[in-house]
Motif scaffolding. Sequence first.
Motif, short mmCIF file in Angstrom:
data_model
loop_
_atom_site.label_atom_id
_atom_site.label_comp_id
_atom_site.label_asym_id
_atom_site.label_seq_id
_atom_site.Cartn_x
_atom_site.Cartn_y
_atom_site.Cartn_z
N UNK A 42 70.60 50.85 134.80
CA UNK A 42 71.67 49.87 135.10
C UNK A 42 71.40 49.22 136.46
N UNK A 43 72.07 48.08 136.75
CA UNK A 43 71.82 47.43 138.04
C UNK A 43 72.41 48.16 139.24
N UNK A 44 73.32 49.09 139.01
CA UNK A 44 73.86 49.83 140.16
C UNK A 44 73.99 51.31 139.81
N UNK A 45 74.08 52.13 140.85
CA UNK A 45 74.16 53.58 140.64
C UNK A 45 75.62 53.99 140.45
N UNK B 35 78.45 45.01 138.51
CA UNK B 35 79.24 45.78 137.56
C UNK B 35 80.69 45.94 138.02
N UNK B 40 76.85 49.84 144.13
CA UNK B 40 75.75 50.07 145.07
C UNK B 40 74.45 50.04 144.27
N UNK B 41 73.47 49.22 144.61
CA UNK B 41 73.55 48.21 145.66
C UNK B 41 74.46 47.06 145.23
N UNK B 45 72.94 40.84 139.46
CA UNK B 45 71.81 40.99 138.55
C UNK B 45 72.00 40.05 137.38
#
Lengths: 63, 909
Positions: A42-45, B35, B40-41, B45
């Motif tokens: 995914x684009x973020x954690x 999202x 983070x980050x 996207x």
Amino acid sequence: MKSDNSRKVQGSVMVVGSGIAGMQTALDLADSGFYVYLVEKAPSIGGVMAQLDKTFPTNDCAM
Amino acid sequence: MDKCIACGECAAKCPKKVTDTFNAGLATRKAIYVEYPQAVPLKYAIDAGSCIYLKNGKCGFCAKVCPTKAINFEDKPVAVTLQVGSVVLAPGFSTFDPQKLDTYQYSQYKNVITSLEMERLLSATGPFNGHLVRPSDHREPKKIAWLQCIGSRDINRCDHGYCSSVCCMYAVKEAVIAKEHSAEPLDTAIFYMDMRTYGKEFESYYKRAEEEKGVRFLRTRVHTIIEDRNTQDLVLRFVDDNGKLIDERFDMVVLSVGMETSKELAALARRLEIELNADNFAATDCFSPVKTSRDGIYVCGAFQEPKDIPYSVMEASAAACWAEADLAPARGTLTRTKTFPAERPVADEEARIGVFVCNCGTNIGGIVNVPEVAEMAKGLPGVTYVEENLFTCSQDSQEKIKDIVEKKGLNRVVVAACTPRTHEALFQETLRDAGLNKYLFEMANIRNQCSWVHSKEKDAATSKAKDLVRMAVARTRLITSLGQPTIAVEPSALVIGGGIAGMTSALGLADQGYQVYLIEKEGQLGGNARSLLTTWKGDKVGERLAEMIARVTGHQRIAVHTGTSVKASSGFIGNFETVVSGVSGDKVLRHGAVVVATGAEEYKPTEYLYGRDPRVLTHLQLDQAVAAGDPRLASADTVVFVQCVGSREEERPYCSKVCCTHSIKAAIRFKENRPDSQVFIIYRDIRTYGQREYLYKEAREKGVIFIRYGLDEKPEVSDKGDTLAVVVRDHVLGRKIELHANLLVLAAAIVPRDNEALAQMFKLSCNSDKFFNEAHAKLRPVEFATAGIFLAGMAHYPKPIEESIAQAAAAASRAAVTLSQESITVEGVVSHVQQFMCRACGECERACPFNAIAVQEVEDGLRAAVVKEALCKGCGMCAVACPTGAASVRHFGDRSVLTMVETAFAAGN
């Protein structure tokens, strides 16, 4: 991948997934002297926990 | 990605709307997105599958409006080869897709949603900003039903025989939160099979939900949902406890969906050549719960078995522990420590403040008049340099700040930009690069507090920004360099308790190269495990325990002290000094960390003829009898188990977690040895969570009979000579039946040991059930609030062997984080006490949540509060509690804070 004495042990670890478990593993490893590659599709954690509203039993905000 | 400043211009202009998976499909987002606001980050996207430009080569609006030229459509995925010493798999789970089950009409009825959708509905960042409305008409619901075990404990319709472990608790939580969100009284009903609230504090949450919040619990399965076409209300049809068919109308239905491993994940596991079990979870054994079938590859979280957050976190640290042990010789070989130039002393200098005002692209500059703010700053006392930046946080700005600090001889810096929460550390590092102490820095948040919240009032936003900068500069004139002393760390640990948990922690640390002192108050190692036969997966505990004891006693870095207990302890993280007392007298140990693994014990029942009739046994006694070949077991025609003996009652409201599985495992053994014997389990809820559910199924298949009882009607046991009569009301027949048992096995509760002395000594707290309290129930499940002290095994809460081992390895990993440092750097923002003002009243000591301040004798006959800086988090509780003003927090003294207040009021506009 039995340990092969002729090869040097690598001081790095790949962690696959950056939800609550992956992040904790990565933090422990990095904080104690290992280089970590944290891999996430995914684009973020944050994983599923970031989607949760609150957590029991304390009703803390999951974020 | 480095260029993106998350201003959101791109998403505002993007014409393509797509389903927002983060909001579980309840909302839409753009094809270029973050999202959620705290991601983070925090970088936008592009969703390549939806982007118009990437699909058709037309559009590109986002790139046109991006102020930092951060968008590169030519970016392609690249394959990278990494050389690593170990791999940890933490890929998580997928939620079960209820579309497969036509009973619930999930895809047809709008008001039937999944539990994850419910989380988003309740969330303040969700599609309705936390306003609870139903999807069909956005009307506030008055009645909501939760249906449990959707995609779990079901082999007829979805091939998931296991229990997903978390759904009971999350459903209770959602029901409670939904009631809180609802302005009108909300009726909530949970339809379940067994309430599985087996975790720490879970049972009391469940009871509170039922008794105080009025959540209804109905033990039945709903077999049909019918939608009213006019109102889109839902009619649930089910059979109640008395066999009556009931139709009940609800506004909304939440499906408590289970966890599963996705096909993609199973394919990844095959590529990695790790073994999966029949349910596609990673195969592990109970004594190494995070080791996959392949050496060097570890697993944690829900990919191992469905589980909740605390156990995922424990396993995560456990995986780190074992990976660290494998790679210990290479520790520190690939990491680098940043070095900084020597700090310039500034104490004797007049304040020379540099103010950097950020535009944040148009994020601040579009609202706040940044040139005006900068111009104002130039006139403030102590300010010698002012600059505006497009992005103060960018890499080139850091170089510039460093240059200017050196060239202009600045000795303090103020950045007026965004929030210190995300950016303070970056600027402090820049200051250190420039040879300044990192505390000579201050931020004014003119984005979040000005341009964002006052975006429609540009003048007011500008005026407030000026106030904030003025206040920051006034305070900055008064701040000083703070020392950050370092304290050497003793690279050894004290492990208290020599059971499975203590030994696992000891091995985890010793295998990583640290000296361990393992103390056990009994004469031998092993604890409760010495009485246990097998784990639920069938591992023979005796054999595995013997291997473990041999490894511990033979380990060159573990000093085992049996027959020994802790007498006194002092010190703090990195530097403890503990007196232990054993057969050979007292001994002083110096160590950097402590693991408390003192375990728990089996409750001695006071009912059901226990202690008065030899045919009444507890679980541990049964296991011991089996191991000893007790002939009564083979000759028993009828065996009765009674569950929850001493658990889930008023005196002991918690669930002991392991007893259901233990009874069922034992019942199966009786049936295997003598299929003609009769075995009954008298229970309240069967709590075989996770894949333990298969044991429950196996027991029923083998003819074990399960009879449910309630607290209002407990079974009655009497001595009938040859047999014990057990009278219980059968929930199916609706009448009392009498069983004649040759053996009665009581699933006795697990009770905490007397932890009082240890708690006093290390200043640890216990919950109302007398188990030790971890620092945070979810995120810090293996550490105490006091730094450097860790918690493992049943001293925390009753748990099976595999969970004790995971928690113990986790405690070792967390302790290793401290022990692997040569020294600990103490934060500069800590409390300090002016001794001449202190009257040793102890208010500060009572207020401190970190045990960092205590009244002690400082010189002959003089008592005063003393701060242990290594433990202090700078929260300021002591300063607030102090009646004389003797205690205060450095960097946030009264003067520097009050100056800001005065400046705010004297702003004069």
